[in-house]
Design a protein around this motif. Sequence first.
Motif, PDB file in Angstrom:
ATOM      1  N   LEU B 124       0.841  -1.202   0.000  1.00 51.24           N
ATOM      2  CA  LEU B 124       0.000   0.000   0.000  1.00 51.24           C
ATOM      3  C   LEU B 124       0.868   1.242   0.000  1.00 51.24           C
ATOM      4  N   MET B 125       1.865   1.250   0.886  1.00 49.51           N
ATOM      5  CA  MET B 125       2.731   2.427   0.993  1.00 49.51           C
ATOM      6  C   MET B 125       3.543   2.628  -0.284  1.00 49.51           C
ATOM      7  N   TYR B 126       4.028   1.525  -0.868  1.00 50.06           N
ATOM      8  CA  TYR B 126       4.808   1.610  -2.116  1.00 50.06           C
ATOM      9  C   TYR B 126       3.976   2.196  -3.256  1.00 50.06           C
ATOM     10  N   THR B 127       2.787   1.592  -3.486  1.00 49.78           N
ATOM     11  CA  THR B 127       2.009   2.033  -4.649  1.00 49.78           C
ATOM     12  C   THR B 127       1.523   3.456  -4.470  1.00 49.78           C
ATOM     13  N   TRP B 128       1.152   3.806  -3.243  1.00 47.11           N
ATOM     14  CA  TRP B 128       0.658   5.172  -3.042  1.00 47.11           C
ATOM     15  C   TRP B 128       1.784   6.191  -3.169  1.00 47.11           C
ATOM     16  N   ARG B 129       3.004   5.781  -2.858  1.00 45.18           N
ATOM     17  CA  ARG B 129       4.128   6.696  -3.076  1.00 45.18           C
ATOM     18  C   ARG B 129       4.304   6.927  -4.572  1.00 45.18           C
ATOM     19  N   ASP B 130       4.255   5.860  -5.365  1.00 43.11           N
ATOM     20  CA  ASP B 130       4.442   6.005  -6.809  1.00 43.11           C
ATOM     21  C   ASP B 130       3.283   6.750  -7.455  1.00 43.11           C
ATOM     22  N   ARG B 131       2.102   6.567  -6.893  1.00 43.51           N
ATOM     23  CA  ARG B 131       0.936   7.231  -7.435  1.00 43.51           C
ATOM     24  C   ARG B 131       1.084   8.753  -7.381  1.00 43.51           C
ATOM     25  N   GLU B 132       1.857   9.232  -6.406  1.00 45.78           N
ATOM     26  CA  GLU B 132       2.035  10.682  -6.277  1.00 45.78           C
ATOM     27  C   GLU B 132       2.674  11.292  -7.526  1.00 45.78           C
ATOM     28  N   LEU B 133       3.492  10.487  -8.244  1.00 42.57           N
ATOM     29  CA  LEU B 133       4.091  10.994  -9.485  1.00 42.57           C
ATOM     30  C   LEU B 133       2.997  11.360 -10.478  1.00 42.57           C
ATOM     31  N   VAL B 134       1.995  10.475 -10.592  1.00 48.44           N
ATOM     32  CA  VAL B 134       0.895  10.735 -11.525  1.00 48.44           C
ATOM     33  C   VAL B 134       0.090  11.936 -11.060  1.00 48.44           C
ATOM     34  N   MET B 135      -0.151  11.991  -9.743  1.00 50.60           N
ATOM     35  CA  MET B 135      -0.941  13.107  -9.207  1.00 50.60           C
ATOM     36  C   MET B 135      -0.254  14.437  -9.505  1.00 50.60           C
ATOM     37  N   ASP B 136       1.092  14.450  -9.446  1.00 53.68           N
ATOM     38  CA  ASP B 136       1.829  15.672  -9.759  1.00 53.68           C
ATOM     39  C   ASP B 136       1.530  16.128 -11.177  1.00 53.68           C
ATOM     40  N   HIS B 137       1.517  15.168 -12.114  1.00 51.27           N
ATOM     41  CA  HIS B 137       1.277  15.547 -13.512  1.00 51.27           C
ATOM     42  C   HIS B 137      -0.147  16.014 -13.716  1.00 51.27           C
ATOM     43  N   LEU B 138      -1.087  15.330 -13.077  1.00 52.09           N
ATOM     44  CA  LEU B 138      -2.482  15.756 -13.202  1.00 52.09           C
ATOM     45  C   LEU B 138      -2.640  17.171 -12.649  1.00 52.09           C
ATOM     46  N   ALA B 139      -1.949  17.444 -11.534  1.00 49.75           N
ATOM     47  CA  ALA B 139      -2.018  18.779 -10.953  1.00 49.75           C
ATOM     48  C   ALA B 139      -1.346  19.803 -11.860  1.00 49.75           C
ATOM     49  N   GLU B 140      -0.255  19.373 -12.513  1.00 52.69           N
ATOM     50  CA  GLU B 140       0.484  20.290 -13.383  1.00 52.69           C
ATOM     51  C   GLU B 140      -0.366  20.654 -14.601  1.00 52.69           C
ATOM     52  N   ILE B 141      -1.056  19.668 -15.155  1.00 51.71           N
ATOM     53  CA  ILE B 141      -1.840  19.920 -16.364  1.00 51.71           C
ATOM     54  C   ILE B 141      -3.162  20.607 -16.015  1.00 51.71           C
ATOM     55  N   GLY B 142      -3.875  20.026 -15.053  1.00 49.78           N
ATOM     56  CA  GLY B 142      -5.228  20.509 -14.791  1.00 49.78           C
ATOM     57  C   GLY B 142      -5.310  21.581 -13.721  1.00 49.78           C
ATOM     58  N   GLY B 143      -4.285  21.679 -12.870  1.00 47.45           N
ATOM     59  CA  GLY B 143      -4.317  22.679 -11.808  1.00 47.45           C
ATOM     60  C   GLY B 143      -4.907  22.156 -10.511  1.00 47.45           C
TER      61      GLY B 143
END
Lengths: 163, 408
Positions: B124-143
């Motif tokens: 759980l901790m591993y995947t959620w850490r990696d998921r943050e990379l995607v969240m960063d991009h979504l935040a970068e594109i969509g705000g």
Amino acid sequence: MGLIQKIVTWARIKSPWVIHFNTGACNACDIEVIAALTPRFDLERFGVQLKGSPRHADVMVVSGPVTRQSRDRLKRVYDQLAEPKFVVAVGTCACSGGVFQGCYNVEGGIDMAIPVNAYIPGCAARPEAIIDGVVKLLSSLDPKPAALPAPVAEPVEKVDVPA
Amino acid sequence: MSKITIPIGPQHPALKEPASFKITLNGEEIYSMDMRLGYNHRGIEKACEERSFIQGLYLIERICGICSHSHSTAYIQALEELAGLQVPKRGLYIRTLIAELERIHSHLLWLGVAAHEVGFDTLLMYTWRDRELVMDHLAEIGGNRVNYAVNTMGGVRRDLTPDEIAHILKDVDTLEERTKYYAQVATEETTLVARLSKIGYLSQTDAEFLGAVGPTARACGVDRDVRRDDPYAAYGDVQFKVCVDHHGDVYGRVLVRVGELMESYSIIRQLMKNMPDGPIAVKSPRRIAAGEVYSRYEAPRGEDCHYVKSNGTDKPERVKIRAPTLANWRAVRKMIEGNYLADAPIIIAAIDPCFSCTDRAIELVRPAGAETLTWGALRQHGIDWHRKQGLDFAELNKKLNTQLGRVK
């Protein structure tokens, strides 16, 4: 304040256990609450731990607008928390009903049903904002100003989200 | 042995959202399951009728915070078809990119939650850490990290810079490496394999018969994916494989989702390589011509359907949403039977349930006023109503049974 009470307050501030309850949220704030507990944000460094039972928890983190069906359950879960208990409303919907205001099955914000100690706005509230809200709630428990805050005194001021 | 009934929910450590299950046990084995939904019902379909099309878009996005782009794309596709808008290529590519990023974050999230349900919190901790990379991009594109609000009538609201494209490609490489590791964990870690194998089994016939969708159906051998069968956005331009598995149990669902992650990385690379230049949106009218459209979209959890009916004003006359989780509930009832109570959380979690998408309420308003119906009366009412429209489900069921070779 006696020594025992001091120790109790110290322990309470250093390890607040939280329970999460979703009263009709869209999942967005829920995943941000979980994200706040995982490695990038790591709320556990403040001693915060997510618990499964309301009887183990000090703080109830509530997300979502209160729907007609979940209102009574929310009250029941709140009643099961041991005193002293605190409620944090996460997200705009939990604060006021948000975009769902006026929907036929939505009653409004969490404070329509139970007293709230801290409001964290945002759609969805970012993990940084959640951490800031929880830390502000904890620092307000600091014994220096003698008494613990009465429930629903004043909403915690709007949280500054770091860019 | 006498049977006992155990209520689970609406607040329960194994459930992240409120839903109430009534599990009847025969000893330690699950005899049957009944569920009560509706804690998350907010009345979005009705609320859409009182808002303009573009206001409705932002409301639709808040049906579910995990697949917000899925719902908004399904809805906006319907509107664009009604209005006859031709979305520019670049707009479609960006829409598809966000869709795939969303699929990655949703599947990584599920992998973590599933691991948590079987007591493997490290994953759980591993995947959620990696998921943050995607969240960063979504935040970068969509705000915004969760409700990105990228879609708008006639295209998308945010463009990509070359810098962002380079960033995304770099992180996709990192994520691919991590996912390979998860695939290795999922297939080689004996405790995990033993814990997930042979529980929550659903046969291919049952999956088709009960109308399962998405990874739940694909893990039972049903080769069905809207992205390939009925391409929308830019899916017609990319090559990808539909992940199908024949295990039929929770283990198979893990394999399908990990496989889909790898396909998503490849889709993103192709999109980035062939990203066309040009505008990202066209101007759209405020009023939309009268008509009705049914739109399909392959959300991370399965096929998401939106029906929109317009009457020529700036508000829809009817919006109907069929979220993937709703289609999967009947399959859950079937797959949970005969398993142990301790396996219930992971079996329920295995379809990646999203209660906020699913919850609905029915109230029948007759000339005499509203009335509350029992489940049986409601069912009979539905059958009678459809028969009046010339649709006999008893006949259709017979046909389906013959097709599937289940004649009694």
